[in-house]
Write a protein that holds these residues in place. Structure first.
Motif, PDB file in Angstrom:
ATOM      1  N   PHE A   1       0.846  -1.204   0.011  1.00 51.66           N
ATOM      2  CA  PHE A   1      -0.033  -0.128   0.255  1.00 51.66           C
ATOM      3  C   PHE A   1       1.102   1.250   0.037  1.00 51.66           C
ATOM      4  O   PHE A   1       0.437   2.391  -0.386  1.00 51.66           O
TER       5      PHE A   1
ATOM      6  N   GLN B   1       0.532   1.999  -3.883  1.00 52.40           N
ATOM      7  CA  GLN B   1      -0.564   3.154  -3.978  1.00 52.40           C
ATOM      8  C   GLN B   1      -0.329   4.634  -2.986  1.00 52.40           C
ATOM      9  O   GLN B   1      -1.146   5.352  -2.863  1.00 52.40           O
TER      10      GLN B   1
ATOM     11  N   LEU C   1       0.179   5.182  -0.019  1.00 53.31           N
ATOM     12  CA  LEU C   1      -0.502   5.355   1.298  1.00 53.31           C
ATOM     13  C   LEU C   1       0.410   5.654   2.457  1.00 53.31           C
ATOM     14  O   LEU C   1       1.689   5.184   2.440  1.00 53.31           O
TER      15      LEU C   1
ATOM     16  N   GLU D   1      -2.051   4.529   7.312  1.00 51.55           N
ATOM     17  CA  GLU D   1      -3.214   4.085   6.347  1.00 51.55           C
ATOM     18  C   GLU D   1      -3.067   2.462   5.832  1.00 51.55           C
ATOM     19  O   GLU D   1      -3.883   1.908   5.676  1.00 51.55           O
ATOM     20  N   SER D   2      -1.605   2.254   5.662  1.00 47.64           N
ATOM     21  CA  SER D   2      -1.639   0.803   5.159  1.00 47.64           C
ATOM     22  C   SER D   2      -1.809  -0.223   6.331  1.00 47.64           C
ATOM     23  O   SER D   2      -2.416  -1.317   5.989  1.00 47.64           O
TER      24      SER D   2
ATOM     25  N   ARG E   1      -5.531  -0.602   6.574  1.00 49.67           N
ATOM     26  CA  ARG E   1      -6.181  -1.800   5.604  1.00 49.67           C
ATOM     27  C   ARG E   1      -5.640  -3.117   6.065  1.00 49.67           C
ATOM     28  O   ARG E   1      -6.294  -3.804   5.308  1.00 49.67           O
ATOM     29  N   THR E   2      -4.818  -3.465   6.582  1.00 52.60           N
ATOM     30  CA  THR E   2      -4.516  -5.019   6.957  1.00 52.60           C
ATOM     31  C   THR E   2      -5.284  -5.442   8.064  1.00 52.60           C
ATOM     32  O   THR E   2      -5.212  -6.691   8.476  1.00 52.60           O
TER      33      THR E   2
ATOM     34  N   THR F   1      -4.325  -8.835  -7.368  1.00 51.18           N
ATOM     35  CA  THR F   1      -3.571  -7.626  -6.958  1.00 51.18           C
ATOM     36  C   THR F   1      -3.032  -7.147  -8.350  1.00 51.18           C
ATOM     37  O   THR F   1      -2.590  -7.804  -9.191  1.00 51.18           O
TER      38      THR F   1
ATOM     39  N   SER G   1      -8.665  -1.792  -6.109  1.00 51.17           N
ATOM     40  CA  SER G   1      -9.442  -1.108  -5.070  1.00 51.17           C
ATOM     41  C   SER G   1      -9.194  -2.045  -3.793  1.00 51.17           C
ATOM     42  O   SER G   1      -8.893  -3.207  -3.691  1.00 51.17           O
ATOM     43  N   TYR G   2      -9.461  -1.277  -2.648  1.00 52.41           N
ATOM     44  CA  TYR G   2      -9.261  -1.928  -1.461  1.00 52.41           C
ATOM     45  C   TYR G   2     -10.174  -3.131  -1.090  1.00 52.41           C
ATOM     46  O   TYR G   2      -9.904  -3.961  -0.787  1.00 52.41           O
TER      47      TYR G   2
ATOM     48  N   VAL H   1      -9.469  -6.761  -1.751  1.00 50.03           N
ATOM     49  CA  VAL H   1      -8.758  -7.617  -0.859  1.00 50.03           C
ATOM     50  C   VAL H   1      -9.166  -7.603   0.526  1.00 50.03           C
ATOM     51  O   VAL H   1      -8.698  -8.703   1.328  1.00 50.03           O
ATOM     52  N   VAL H   2     -10.146  -7.066   0.967  1.00 46.68           N
ATOM     53  CA  VAL H   2     -10.923  -7.658   2.263  1.00 46.68           C
ATOM     54  C   VAL H   2     -11.350  -8.892   2.623  1.00 46.68           C
ATOM     55  O   VAL H   2     -11.095  -9.452   3.616  1.00 46.68           O
TER      56      VAL H   2
END
Length: 475
Positions: free
Chosen positions: A301, A305, A307, A311-312, A315-316, A361, A366-367, A370-371
């Motif tokens: 990220f 991207q 970030l 922020e990274s 997102r994890t 990937t 978009s996020y 990977v959610v």
């Protein structure tokens, strides 16, 4: 208060103080969380450290591997020292060394200084990890042991899992140095807490195995060095070939020596138990595939991207927080469902999650894409920690310290090998130079991680349905 005999020793323990399970979990859990946190706390800080210290890709790998290799190489020796000089005493020494080394990491101004300090951190962590589980197991009755191990697995999993998040938050709000400074007050609190709550105990006193230690640490270090430098220097270069061949020779010599010496550092007779051997294979493949992938995914990220570290880390969170919830549940269910079922399901979930990540990937991903795989990976991770520990500790109840130390050693070697192997694959196909190059290297590396974990799922399915304790004649 009572005086008891340790089942692994003919000598009486010191006076035993009765403590609640919550107090014992806190005493062993706080330092263990601090130690496991540092497995991956640097991952989200790596891009920043790379810039500020002028570090190379090889340096980035050694920031992780210096810790895991020193950690792995001394785990069994630390357990043996605990048996001889007192497990609580060695546990306290480990906390102190780890705390001081953390301060040294924070003060590092060159890559080599950080690598050296991380290695010393690993030495301290080696005394904390296996002894925490041994001290916990000895402090609870048999009827609560699996639940306690489940809670221990949850704390361990949380430390590993939130490492990238904590690292990102601290780097974003302060600086990368503070991911290490934070350990200092925790260590200062953990020392008196453990001294007050935990009882001293001893194991069967035996001679140490310095030659085994040198052969094991030297062999693994040589192999990891060769893998780390293979992509850049060439796999057929003199240095890389010498390291790989030399490492293999040293590990073969280790096996020969451990079979011969009456006081082995790594009792290979433990592996005559199918359950013990297979559980350790699964721990190794899990560490190689998952932690090697995390090393690269945690940087995606930021590098791709753009970030921030925080922020990274945020997102994890679907991945990092799930083990905290799932691991204790898995520990509570392991008697009812069976370790084989939980481990196999966990490895299958992790392999599917990594394969899913490799498939979706892209540079502009978009996020939301990977959610799903992040959640799946988190649940799989949570289903791994407690069942694997339960199998290992149940098979050899006569010496839980050796069993725990062996399993932790194999897992930490797997972490180091995973980071080295997957980063080498990344370097073969990609680079840090631009987002497209990073993704080009990331995808094949994660695919390999998925394959390795899938192998672990197949192996775990071969575990016996019922884990039977065996009375192996340890020296």
């Amino acid at each position: 208060m009572t005086r008891t005999l340790d089942p692994t020793s003919a000598a009486p323990n010191v006076t035993t103080r009765q403590r609640s399970l919550a107090a014992v979990l806190l005493a062993v859990g706080v330092p263990m969380f601090m130690v496991t946190l540092d497995n991956l706390v640097v991952t989200n800080a790596l891009p920043v450290i790379k810039t500020e210290l002028g570090a190379s890709l090889g340096d980035l790998q050694w920031f992780v591997n210096a810790y895991t290799l020193s950690f792995a190489s001394l785990l069994l020796t630390a357990a043996a020292l605990g048996d001889r000089f007192g497990r609580r005493r060695m546990f306290l020494v480990g906390i102190a060394v780890f705390t001081l080394a953390s301060a040294a990491c924070a003060l590092a101004t060159e890559p080599w200084l950080l690598i050296a300090a991380r290695a010393v951190q690993g030495f301290g962590g080696a005394a904390v990890m296996p002894l925490s589980l041994t001290l916990l197991s000895a402090a609870v009755p048999d009827r609560l042991r699996n639940a306690a191990i489940g809670a221990w697995g949850g704390i361990s999993g949380l430390g590993v899992a939130v490492g990238p998040l904590v690292g990102g938050a601290v780097v974003d709000g302060l600086s990368w140095h503070w991911i290490f400074w934070l350990n200092v007050p925790i260590g200062i609190v953990a020392l008196p807490l453990a001294a007050l709550v935990l009882n001293e105990s001893f194991g069967a006193t035996q001679r140490l195995d310095p030659l085994g230690l040198l052969l094991a640490s030297g062999g693994v270090l040589a192999l990891v060095w060769g893998v780390v430098h293979g992509a850049d220097d060439g796999w057929t270069s003199t240095g890389v070939l010498s390291a790989l061949i030399g490492g293999g020779v040293l590990l073969c010599a280790l096996i020969a020596w451990e079979l011969r010496t009456p006081t082995p550092m790594l009792p290979l007779r433990l592996f005559s138990s199918r359950a013990f051997g297979l559980a350790n294979v699964v721990s190794f493949t899990f560490a190689v595939g998952v932690f090697g992938s995390i090393f690269l995914l945690a940087q995606y990220f930021q590098v791709v991207q753009g970030l921030s570290p925080l922020e990274s880390g945020v997102r994890t969170m679907p991945w990092t927080l799930a083990p905290m919830v799932v691991a204790p549940i898995a520990g509570a269910l392991v008697d009812r469902v069976g370790a084989r079922t939980l481990l196999t399901l966990g490895q299958a979930m992790l392999a599917a999650a990594l394969g899913w990540m490799a498939a979706v990937t892209t540079v502009d991903m978009s996020y939301g894409a990977v959610v799903g795989p992040f959640l799946l990976a988190g649940v799989g991770m949570g289903l791994t920690f407690a069942p694997a520990s339960t199998v290992v500790m149940s098979v050899v109840p006569a010496d839980r310290a050796i069993a725990s130390g062996t399993n932790s050693t194999i897992r930490e070697v797997g972490v180091a090998m995973g980071v080295a192997i997957l980063a080498s694959i990344f370097a073969t196909y990609g680079a840090y130079t631009d987002p497209h190059q990073y993704v080009d290297g990331l995808i094949p590396a994660i695919r390999v991680g998925a394959i390795v974990v899938a192998i672990g799922a197949i192996v775990s399915a071969a575990l016996p349905r019922k884990i039977v304790a065996v009375g192996l004649p340890l020296p």
